[in-house]
Design an enzyme around this catalytic site. Structure first.
Site: not given
Ligand code: NAP
Length: 470
Positions: A389
């Site tokens: 994301d």
């Molecule tokens: P993300 O959008 O959740 O994507 C994580 C990706 O990691 C997934 O597409 C998944 O694809 C891949 N993944 C999972 N396990 C894996 C593994 N073992 N090896 C390789 N890839 C793996 O993560 P992000 O880009 O860090 O974004 C964070 C999200 O969380 C945002 O939408 C944000 O708004 C939300 N959020 C974060 C917080 C915070 O405080 N950090 C708070 C609220 C909301 P596969 O399944 O294809 O592997």
């Protein structure tokens, strides 16, 4: 020891504890000083407990010792067994316990002395029990949604916001009634019941994607409840610690909302996370390019400037140690390697910083989004490790996307983009990512740690021995 000497000692202990809380919190602002800040806060908490136990009003220590022992054992078990990726729900559970303690103290206080309390004490008590009760159930709901014990999608119905606002005013009205007539015990207990129900209804329409923000907000409520408890009991350390908790929780929820380009009202009442109305082309009509680790390694071998974008997948696969090895290898052969950290990458604020610090990656290599975003255009390779994301260009270009407007890392502007993940599955927001289908992007499928290890092995084959051992 006389009461006056004891009171002076308690006052001093609380004063030092408050200073430790304030300086500890301040030190948490930078990864360099965060560990020290945590130790200061821990010491502050020990002093606060010691000061409280010195109180001459304590008649027996039996139940205090029993409660302390149970709490310590549970705390250790939870801390040891909770994986880093489940930290948000663990925090939610802690808030539920903290708020339950504040509510029970308030209820016991009212049961014992309600009728003889003055108006100021009653205002504080009403506040404490109201915020405490709704935080208990709100936090448990947040825990359930994040742990996937409850449906993560927003549960909505017609007139929901009007009903919730009406319920809130009813609760506040009952609290005012009790303040005016402290003998109205029934009104007090009805208020407690309705506030408990309100916590459930408040979190019901909020999607799991927004839970971390809600948790930060509930953290703030738990702090306010604790502060109010301090006023009701005349306890200074509770007032100070609660106020710090209340303010920091509120600031954190505002920072997180900003990083997602959302307002707090939108988080609370926007029912974010419903089926997206994205106008992005369907994944079925697009093609992507997949590459093997040796193909990816040969591109990395010639790169001069590399930016690593870590995300939630790096945490799941615990790839940070392999990433550190890859960074060292690239640097040894003269490649400039930096890390781009999105404020909401992972599942909690600072998630990536903590993991990279654990692996020993130098803090100087970590750059916040604003510091590094303009540099992607001059970057040879952006390696995206389990992020999704936070690099989705739909946030810039697709007004129909649920993440439209969220600031993202401009990884798509790099000359080559390598995406390390297991499949084409979406990330937290549940939406497709058009970056994966761009001509300069290659997908390197597999568990992130294994893929990075394979990259290291392949790169070693390609890199001259002198650079490898330099
Ligand atoms: P993300 O959008 O959740 O994507 C994580 C990706 O990691 C997934 O597409 C998944 O694809 C891949 N993944 C999972 N396990 C894996 C593994 N073992 N090896 C390789 N890839 C793996 O993560 P992000 O880009 O860090 O974004 C964070 C999200 O969380 C945002 O939408 C944000 O708004 C939300 N959020 C974060 C917080 C915070 O405080 N950090 C708070 C609220 C909301 P596969 O399944 O294809 O592997």
């Amino acid at each position: 020891m006389s009461h006056s000497v004891l009171n002076t000692l308690i006052g001093l202990t609380y004063f030092v504890a408050s200073l430790l809380f304030i300086f500890g919190l301040r030190s948490l602002g930078s990864p360099r000083t965060a560990r020290r800040g945590m130790h200061m806060a821990e010491l502050g908490m020990v002093l606060a407990i010691v000061g409280t136990l010195l109180n001459h009003e304590v008649i027996s220590f039996t139940w205090i010792v029993v409660g302390g022992a149970i709490g310590t054992v549970l705390g250790i078990i939870i801390a040891v067994w909770t994986p880093m990726t489940a930290m948000p729900q663990r925090t939610a559970l802690s808030h539920a316990f903290g708020a339950l303690a504040a509510s029970l103290v308030g209820i016991a206080h009212f049961y014992e002395k309600g009728a003889s309390m003055n108006t100021i004490e009653l205002v504080a008590l009403g506040f404490e029990v109201m915020f405490g009760s709704l935080t208990v159930t709100g936090s448990l709901m947040a825990f359930g949604k994040l742990q996937e014990w409850l449906p993560g999608r927003p549960v909505t119905y017609k007139g929901q916001n009007v009903f919730n606002v009406g319920l809130f005013f009813t609760i506040a009205g009952l609290a005012i009634y009790v303040i005016i007539d402290p003998t109205a015990a029934t009104a007090f207990y009805v208020m407690v019941g309705l506030a408990t129900l309100f916590g459930v209804l408040l979190v019901l329409p909020i999607g799991a994607a927004d839970m971390p923000v809600v948790i930060a907000l509930l953290n703030s409520y738990a702090g306010l409840a604790a502060s109010a408890t301090g006023f009701a009991l005349g306890n200074n350390i509770l007032i100070i610690a609660g106020a710090l908790d209340g303010a920091s929780g509120l600031i954190l929820s505002i920072i997180m909302s900003k990083a997602m380009n959302r307002s707090i009202t939108n988080v609370l009442f926007g029912a974010f996370g419903k089926a997206p109305e994205s106008t992005a082309k369907s994944a079925a009509t697009l093609t992507y390019r997949s590459a093997t680790p040796d193909e990816a390694a040969s591109i990395l071998d010639t790169a001069e400037r590399v930016v690593v974008v870590p995300g939630y997948g790096m945490a799941v696969s615990q790839a940070q140690h392999a990433v550190k090895k890859l960074t060292e290898l690239l640097e040894r052969k003269g490649t400039d390697v930096r890390f781009a950290i999105h404020p909401v990458a992972g599942r909690m604020p600072g998630h990536m910083n903590v993991l990279l610090a654990e692996a020993g990656v130098d803090y100087d290599k970590l750059f916040d989004m604003d510091q590094i975003n303009d540099d992607f255009e001059r970057t040879d390779v952006a390696i995206i490790i389990g992020a999704n994301d936070v690099v989705n260009p739909a946030a810039r270009s697709d007004p129909g996307s649920p993440i439209f407007g969220m600031p993202i890392l401009n990884a798509d502007k790099a000359r080559s983009v390598m995406v390390l993940k297991r499949s084409m599955s979406p990330g937290f927001a549940g939406i497709d990512n058009e970056l994966f289908y761009k001509p300069n992007t290659m997908m390197v499928f597999g568990d992130a740690a294994k893929t990075v290890d394979a990259l290291v092995t392949e790169l070693k084959e390609l890199t001259p021995a002198a650079a490898r051992s330099a």
